[in-house]
Motif scaffolding. Structure first.
Motif, mmCIF file in Angstrom:
data_model
loop_
_atom_site.group_PDB
_atom_site.id
_atom_site.type_symbol
_atom_site.label_atom_id
_atom_site.label_comp_id
_atom_site.label_asym_id
_atom_site.label_seq_id
_atom_site.Cartn_x
_atom_site.Cartn_y
_atom_site.Cartn_z
ATOM 1 N N PRO A 105 0.820 -1.216 0.000
ATOM 2 C CA PRO A 105 0.000 0.000 0.000
ATOM 3 C C PRO A 105 0.854 1.267 0.000
ATOM 4 O O PRO A 105 1.917 1.325 0.616
ATOM 5 N N ARG A 106 0.364 2.255 -0.694
ATOM 6 C CA ARG A 106 1.068 3.537 -0.782
ATOM 7 C C ARG A 106 1.374 4.106 0.597
ATOM 8 O O ARG A 106 2.438 4.654 0.831
ATOM 9 N N ASP A 151 -0.192 2.494 -4.990
ATOM 10 C CA ASP A 151 0.350 1.292 -4.366
ATOM 11 C C ASP A 151 1.495 0.793 -5.246
ATOM 12 O O ASP A 151 1.597 1.155 -6.429
ATOM 13 N N THR A 161 3.069 -2.626 -6.839
ATOM 14 C CA THR A 161 2.732 -4.017 -7.101
ATOM 15 C C THR A 161 3.880 -4.686 -7.855
ATOM 16 O O THR A 161 4.713 -4.023 -8.456
#
Length: 103
Positions: free
Chosen positions: A42-43, A54, A56
């Motif tokens: 998560p950011r 975010d 990934t």
């Protein structure tokens, strides 16, 4: 690494360098090596004012969006930036922050 850029008016500048699984943003290293394939970081878990999404890892490739600061006279390539793909270590080529306007 696949990095999308979202332009934002600011006097700040941005520099990016890839070093293995780390992304060095304005001299500060962020190590994304521990992020497994298919995972989402998560950011809010990353203390970086330039991170706009975010983080990934899909198919082994890190994907994220960063804020691209630009000046008041930024060229079109900065206002509508292409994504940056960093396939190897080294600095990223980013669009210019601003263009000089003759006096």
């Amino acid at each position: 690494m696949h990095i999308n850029l979202t332009p934002q008016r600011s006097d700040d500048t941005l520099s990016l360098t890839r070093q293995d699984s780390s992304l060095i943003i304005n001299g500060e290293a962020f190590d994304f090596g521990p992020l497994p394939d298919g995972a989402v970081l998560p950011r809010d878990a990353v203390d970086c004012p330039y991170l706009a999404s975010d983080v990934t890892r899909v198919g082994g490739i890190l994907q994220l969006t960063l804020i691209l600061p630009h000046g008041a006279n930024a060229p079109r390539e900065t206002l509508f930036p292409a994504a940056v793909d960093l396939a190897s270590d080294g600095p990223a080529k980013l669009p210019p922050h601003d263009i000089e306007v003759p006096a």
